[in-house]
Design a protein around this motif. Structure first.
Motif, PDB file in Angstrom:
ATOM      1  N   ASP A   9     123.666  19.320  58.187  1.00 37.86           N
ATOM      2  CA  ASP A   9     124.033  20.171  57.052  1.00 37.86           C
ATOM      3  C   ASP A   9     123.647  21.611  57.356  1.00 37.86           C
ATOM      4  OD1 ASP A   9     124.490  21.484  54.670  1.00 37.86           O
ATOM      5  OD2 ASP A   9     123.393  20.046  53.441  1.00 37.86           O
ATOM      6  N   PRO A  10     124.612  22.423  57.791  1.00 43.32           N
ATOM      7  CA  PRO A  10     124.304  23.795  58.161  1.00 43.32           C
ATOM      8  C   PRO A  10     123.827  24.680  57.006  1.00 43.32           C
ATOM      9  CG  PRO A  10     126.649  23.357  58.393  1.00 43.32           C
ATOM     10  CD  PRO A  10     125.987  22.086  58.014  1.00 43.32           C
ATOM     11  N   THR A  11     123.969  24.230  55.769  1.00 42.34           N
ATOM     12  CA  THR A  11     123.474  25.013  54.636  1.00 42.34           C
ATOM     13  C   THR A  11     121.987  24.748  54.378  1.00 42.34           C
ATOM     14  OG1 THR A  11     124.046  23.402  52.915  1.00 42.34           O
ATOM     15  CG2 THR A  11     125.752  25.009  53.558  1.00 42.34           C
ATOM     16  N   LEU A  12     121.425  23.765  55.054  1.00 46.64           N
ATOM     17  CA  LEU A  12     120.007  23.440  54.912  1.00 46.64           C
ATOM     18  C   LEU A  12     119.196  24.387  55.783  1.00 46.64           C
ATOM     19  CD1 LEU A  12     117.801  21.555  53.799  1.00 46.64           C
ATOM     20  CD2 LEU A  12     118.253  20.056  55.744  1.00 46.64           C
ATOM     21  N   VAL A  13     118.359  25.181  55.162  1.00 47.35           N
ATOM     22  CA  VAL A  13     117.563  26.167  55.891  1.00 47.35           C
ATOM     23  C   VAL A  13     116.183  25.605  56.217  1.00 47.35           C
ATOM     24  CG1 VAL A  13     116.503  28.458  55.759  1.00 47.35           C
ATOM     25  CG2 VAL A  13     118.788  28.088  54.834  1.00 47.35           C
ATOM     26  N   CYS A  14     115.562  24.955  55.257  1.00 50.20           N
ATOM     27  CA  CYS A  14     114.199  24.443  55.422  1.00 50.20           C
ATOM     28  C   CYS A  14     114.191  22.937  55.194  1.00 50.20           C
ATOM     29  CB  CYS A  14     113.264  25.137  54.437  1.00 50.20           C
ATOM     30  SG  CYS A  14     111.587  24.502  54.461  1.00 50.20           S
ATOM     31  N   THR A  15     113.998  22.184  56.270  1.00 52.85           N
ATOM     32  CA  THR A  15     113.984  20.730  56.121  1.00 52.85           C
ATOM     33  C   THR A  15     112.675  20.228  55.519  1.00 52.85           C
ATOM     34  OG1 THR A  15     113.206  20.392  58.396  1.00 52.85           O
ATOM     35  CG2 THR A  15     115.597  20.387  58.034  1.00 52.85           C
ATOM     36  N   CYS A  16     111.610  20.979  55.668  1.00 49.81           N
ATOM     37  CA  CYS A  16     110.321  20.571  55.089  1.00 49.81           C
ATOM     38  C   CYS A  16     110.379  20.579  53.562  1.00 49.81           C
ATOM     39  CB  CYS A  16     109.208  21.500  55.539  1.00 49.81           C
ATOM     40  SG  CYS A  16     108.860  21.482  57.303  1.00 49.81           S
ATOM     41  N   ASN A  17     111.077  21.576  53.010  1.00 51.41           N
ATOM     42  CA  ASN A  17     111.121  21.757  51.556  1.00 51.41           C
ATOM     43  C   ASN A  17     112.496  21.521  50.944  1.00 51.41           C
ATOM     44  OD1 ASN A  17     108.409  22.652  50.788  1.00 51.41           O
ATOM     45  ND2 ASN A  17     108.820  24.373  52.141  1.00 51.41           N
ATOM     46  N   ALA A  18     113.464  21.112  51.754  1.00 46.05           N
ATOM     47  CA  ALA A  18     114.837  20.920  51.285  1.00 46.05           C
ATOM     48  C   ALA A  18     115.357  22.173  50.577  1.00 46.05           C
ATOM     49  CB  ALA A  18     114.943  19.694  50.388  1.00 46.05           C
ATOM     50  N   GLY A  43     109.145  26.854  43.510  1.00 45.04           N
ATOM     51  CA  GLY A  43     107.999  25.957  43.401  1.00 45.04           C
ATOM     52  C   GLY A  43     107.569  25.362  44.731  1.00 45.04           C
ATOM     53  N   LEU A  44     107.873  26.072  45.825  1.00 42.20           N
ATOM     54  CA  LEU A  44     107.581  25.561  47.159  1.00 42.20           C
ATOM     55  C   LEU A  44     106.565  26.435  47.875  1.00 42.20           C
ATOM     56  CD1 LEU A  44     111.317  25.010  48.138  1.00 42.20           C
ATOM     57  CD2 LEU A  44     109.735  23.289  47.245  1.00 42.20           C
ATOM     58  N   GLN A  45     105.992  25.881  48.937  1.00 43.15           N
ATOM     59  CA  GLN A  45     105.073  26.624  49.800  1.00 43.15           C
ATOM     60  C   GLN A  45     105.529  26.458  51.234  1.00 43.15           C
ATOM     61  OE1 GLN A  45     100.986  25.543  49.303  1.00 43.15           O
ATOM     62  NE2 GLN A  45     101.132  25.506  47.088  1.00 43.15           N
ATOM     63  N   PRO A  46     105.303  27.468  52.068  1.00 45.46           N
ATOM     64  CA  PRO A  46     105.640  27.322  53.479  1.00 45.46           C
ATOM     65  C   PRO A  46     104.875  26.155  54.092  1.00 45.46           C
ATOM     66  CG  PRO A  46     105.091  29.596  52.971  1.00 45.46           C
ATOM     67  CD  PRO A  46     104.743  28.789  51.760  1.00 45.46           C
ATOM     68  N   ARG A  47     105.516  25.478  54.997  1.00 43.33           N
ATOM     69  CA  ARG A  47     104.849  24.383  55.713  1.00 43.33           C
ATOM     70  C   ARG A  47     104.789  24.712  57.196  1.00 43.33           C
ATOM     71  NH1 ARG A  47     106.927  18.950  52.607  1.00 43.33           N
ATOM     72  NH2 ARG A  47     106.247  19.616  50.546  1.00 43.33           N
ATOM     73  N   CYS A  48     105.824  24.380  57.947  1.00 41.93           N
ATOM     74  CA  CYS A  48     105.756  24.611  59.399  1.00 41.93           C
ATOM     75  C   CYS A  48     106.158  26.033  59.787  1.00 41.93           C
ATOM     76  CB  CYS A  48     106.610  23.593  60.143  1.00 41.93           C
ATOM     77  SG  CYS A  48     108.392  23.896  60.096  1.00 41.93           S
ATOM     78  N   GLY A  49     106.910  26.731  58.926  1.00 39.56           N
ATOM     79  CA  GLY A  49     107.301  28.105  59.205  1.00 39.56           C
ATOM     80  C   GLY A  49     108.537  28.270  60.073  1.00 39.56           C
ATOM     81  N   GLU A  50     109.133  27.182  60.518  1.00 36.62           N
ATOM     82  CA  GLU A  50     110.324  27.263  61.363  1.00 36.62           C
ATOM     83  C   GLU A  50     111.505  27.930  60.650  1.00 36.62           C
ATOM     84  OE1 GLU A  50     111.060  26.256  64.594  1.00 36.62           O
ATOM     85  OE2 GLU A  50     108.929  25.877  64.927  1.00 36.62           O
ATOM     86  N   CYS A  51     111.538  27.883  59.341  1.00 38.91           N
ATOM     87  CA  CYS A  51     112.661  28.444  58.586  1.00 38.91           C
ATOM     88  C   CYS A  51     112.521  29.942  58.334  1.00 38.91           C
ATOM     89  CB  CYS A  51     112.825  27.716  57.256  1.00 38.91           C
ATOM     90  SG  CYS A  51     111.428  27.950  56.124  1.00 38.91           S
ATOM     91  N   ARG A  52     111.359  30.474  58.560  1.00 41.41           N
ATOM     92  CA  ARG A  52     111.113  31.882  58.220  1.00 41.41           C
ATOM     93  C   ARG A  52     112.140  32.849  58.827  1.00 41.41           C
ATOM     94  NH1 ARG A  52     105.505  34.608  57.162  1.00 41.41           N
ATOM     95  NH2 ARG A  52     106.283  36.603  56.443  1.00 41.41           N
ATOM     96  N   PRO A  53     112.460  32.741  60.126  1.00 41.23           N
ATOM     97  CA  PRO A  53     113.457  33.667  60.682  1.00 41.23           C
ATOM     98  C   PRO A  53     114.826  33.543  60.002  1.00 41.23           C
ATOM     99  CG  PRO A  53     112.248  32.596  62.446  1.00 41.23           C
ATOM    100  CD  PRO A  53     111.860  31.909  61.169  1.00 41.23           C
TER     101      PRO A  53
END
Length: 62
Positions: A9-18, A43-53
């Protein structure tokens, strides 16, 4: 981060937080431009940070 899920799903940016592109755009539209604040708005918090960029790229594009 779950690469298989992200590729499916290319619209999914952060798999940790959906977190999806539409969620990020929604946050940008109301004035958020900080990675942590965008997640917090949903209502989410960063987890692994891979989505940040990717999140920061979306902010730059808008």
């Amino acid at each position: 981060m779950n690469e298989d899920r992200k590729l499916a799903d290319p619209t999914l940016v952060c798999t940790c937080n959906a977190l999806y592109v539409c969620d990020i755009v929604e946050a940008i539209d109301i004035g958020e431009d900080d990675y942590r604040e965008i997640l917090a708005l949903h209502g989410l918090q960063p987890r692994c940070g891979e989505c940040r960029p990717h999140v920061e790229a979306l902010v730059s594009e808008h």
